[in-house]
Write a protein that holds these residues in place. Structure first.
Motif, PDB file in Angstrom:
ATOM      1  N   VAL A 250       0.848  -1.190   0.000  1.00  0.00           N
ATOM      2  CA  VAL A 250       0.000   0.000   0.000  1.00  0.00           C
ATOM      3  C   VAL A 250       0.883   1.239   0.000  1.00  0.00           C
ATOM      4  O   VAL A 250       1.879   1.307   0.731  1.00  0.00           O
ATOM      5  CB  VAL A 250      -0.922   0.022   1.242  1.00  0.00           C
ATOM      6  N   PHE A 252       0.495   5.544   0.266  1.00  0.00           N
ATOM      7  CA  PHE A 252      -0.419   6.651   0.511  1.00  0.00           C
ATOM      8  C   PHE A 252       0.344   7.895   0.945  1.00  0.00           C
ATOM      9  O   PHE A 252       1.438   7.822   1.509  1.00  0.00           O
ATOM     10  CB  PHE A 252      -1.478   6.281   1.561  1.00  0.00           C
ATOM     11  N   GLU A 288      -5.579  -5.757   2.855  1.00  0.00           N
ATOM     12  CA  GLU A 288      -6.294  -4.716   2.106  1.00  0.00           C
ATOM     13  C   GLU A 288      -7.597  -4.298   2.777  1.00  0.00           C
ATOM     14  O   GLU A 288      -7.931  -3.112   2.845  1.00  0.00           O
ATOM     15  CB  GLU A 288      -6.562  -5.186   0.666  1.00  0.00           C
ATOM     16  N   MET A 291      -6.789  -2.185   5.738  1.00  0.00           N
ATOM     17  CA  MET A 291      -6.279  -0.881   5.330  1.00  0.00           C
ATOM     18  C   MET A 291      -7.419   0.043   4.910  1.00  0.00           C
ATOM     19  O   MET A 291      -7.349   1.265   5.113  1.00  0.00           O
ATOM     20  CB  MET A 291      -5.284  -1.053   4.184  1.00  0.00           C
ATOM     21  N   LYS A 292      -8.470  -0.511   4.362  1.00  0.00           N
ATOM     22  CA  LYS A 292      -9.634   0.301   3.989  1.00  0.00           C
ATOM     23  C   LYS A 292     -10.187   1.010   5.221  1.00  0.00           C
ATOM     24  O   LYS A 292     -10.424   2.228   5.205  1.00  0.00           O
ATOM     25  CB  LYS A 292     -10.708  -0.588   3.365  1.00  0.00           C
ATOM     26  N   ALA A 295      -7.788   3.620   6.563  1.00  0.00           N
ATOM     27  CA  ALA A 295      -7.801   4.818   5.711  1.00  0.00           C
ATOM     28  C   ALA A 295      -9.025   5.685   5.996  1.00  0.00           C
ATOM     29  O   ALA A 295      -8.949   6.916   6.005  1.00  0.00           O
ATOM     30  CB  ALA A 295      -7.760   4.422   4.243  1.00  0.00           C
ATOM     31  N   ILE A 304      -4.948   7.452  -0.244  1.00  0.00           N
ATOM     32  CA  ILE A 304      -4.447   6.196  -0.807  1.00  0.00           C
ATOM     33  C   ILE A 304      -4.054   6.421  -2.270  1.00  0.00           C
ATOM     34  O   ILE A 304      -4.823   6.985  -3.053  1.00  0.00           O
ATOM     35  CB  ILE A 304      -5.518   5.092  -0.724  1.00  0.00           C
ATOM     36  N   LYS A 305      -2.865   5.955  -2.650  1.00  0.00           N
ATOM     37  CA  LYS A 305      -2.387   6.024  -4.034  1.00  0.00           C
ATOM     38  C   LYS A 305      -2.403   4.650  -4.695  1.00  0.00           C
ATOM     39  O   LYS A 305      -2.807   4.506  -5.843  1.00  0.00           O
ATOM     40  CB  LYS A 305      -0.976   6.602  -4.058  1.00  0.00           C
ATOM     41  N   ARG A 311      -7.857   2.160  -3.560  1.00  0.00           N
ATOM     42  CA  ARG A 311      -8.234   3.569  -3.760  1.00  0.00           C
ATOM     43  C   ARG A 311      -9.695   3.662  -4.205  1.00  0.00           C
ATOM     44  O   ARG A 311     -10.462   4.496  -3.695  1.00  0.00           O
ATOM     45  CB  ARG A 311      -7.309   4.204  -4.795  1.00  0.00           C
TER      46      ARG A 311
END
Length: 328
Positions: A250, A252, A288, A291-292, A295, A304-305, A311
């Motif tokens: 990830v 960001f 993932e 991380m959502k 974020a 998030i990139k 993203r």
């Protein structure tokens, strides 16, 4: 209770010192004699007190006798006991009754002056503790199964709208148990669900009817994450909310003053690249789905990139939230 049995005198003197003495509360020989009579109904003279304290010192007990008698060395000092009691008090894995019982046992390691310091514990409002009274049994059985490398069977539960635990399904889960970990005030079992080759996490306070089976656990070489090289600290850092599934790389943009939070959540296993005076590019590995939610929690401070899928997921969630909170 003890009558005139003076064979136990050194043990009783030790108990008096444990219960009534510390560096700030030193006992004279006269006070020890009075407490022996009051608590145990046993009489003795100063010479007996002196000789028995010497006997206890010879046995290795650290008893100071300058300016009064007091027990120097204890199994736990007050700060350690306070930390243990707080850990139990705020544990979400134990039932309220289990927490109170364990706290009383821990208080027993302190003297009467320590008891006064933690008297407020019983007056605290009820904290949320698990409704599952089988937690201690589950911990014990799972520990044995991990030690003996045996599979376990258990019912896995979730809360219903009646605020009670209910089985997620009728048939029990058959799991290969490998580790137990504490995360965010909860205990988790890290294991492998038999028909898959990845690792799963199970809240131990949601486990009931756990049984150790006779069948050996699946060899770690047959579990994908173990076969690829596995580290518990790394695993925990990549699964911050204990969601299962694979980790992804990830990237960001974050505010530079977010470093405290980044280290709290991910340890030090991430890379940063300064983008501007107050912005940085952060690269790390994380589950993932977890991380959502992270974020979204820090949405005002990060963007998030990569990966693009994450993203897009965050973007869709934010747009959906905006609709719900949009004006009429």
């Amino acid at each position: 209770m003890y009558g005139a049995n003076k064979k136990m005198l050194n043990l009783l003197i030790l108990r008096v010192l444990q219960e009534h003495s510390d560096a700030d509360h030193r006992l004279t020989q006269g006070e020890i004699i009075r407490l022996l009579q009051l608590q145990y109904g046993i009489t003795c003279d100063r010479r007996s007190v002196r000789s028995n304290i010497q006997s206890l010192q010879d046995m290795g007990y650290d008893i100071a006798t300058h300016g009064g008698c007091w027990l120097v060395e204890r199994d736990f000092d007050d700060a350690e006991l306070r930390m243990l009691i707080d850990s139990v008090l705020f544990s979400k894995n134990l039932s309220g009754a289990q927490a109170k019982r364990l706290i009383e046992k821990l208080k027993g390691f302190g003297n009467r002056y320590f008891h006064a310091k933690v008297a407020h514990v019983s007056n605290l409002p009820e904290l949320f503790h698990s409704d599952n009274k089988q937690v201690m049994v589950a911990l014990d059985t799972l520990n044995d199964a991990i030690e003996e490398k045996k599979k376990v069977s258990f019912i896995y539960n979730c809360y219903g709208t009646d605020f009670k635990l209910h089985p997620r399904r009728d048939e029990p889960y058959i799991v290969n148990p490998y580790h137990m970990v504490a995360n965010n005030g909860r205990y988790y079992l890290i294991g492998n669900y038999d028909k898959y080759d990845d690792l799963s996490h199970y809240r131990i306070d949601r486990i009931t009817s756990v049984t150790m089976l006779s069948e050996q656990v699946k060899p770690k070489k047959d579990v994908r994450e173990f076969a690829g090289g596995w580290s518990l600290p790394k695993h925990m850092a990549e699964h911050i909310y204990m969601y299962s599934s694979d980790s992804v790389t990830v990237k960001f943009i974050a505010d530079t003053d977010l470093m405290d939070e980044l280290i709290d959540w991910f340890g030090r296993d991430f890379h940063i690249k300064k983008e501007s005076e107050n912005k940085m590019l952060v690269t790390l590995r994380c589950n993932e789905r977890a991380m959502k939610y992270w974020a979204l929690q820090y949405g005002g401070h990060i963007e998030i990139k990569e990966p693009q899928s994450l993203r897009e997921t965050v973007k869709a969630t934010v747009l959906d939230m905006a609709k719900k909170y949009g004006g009429e």
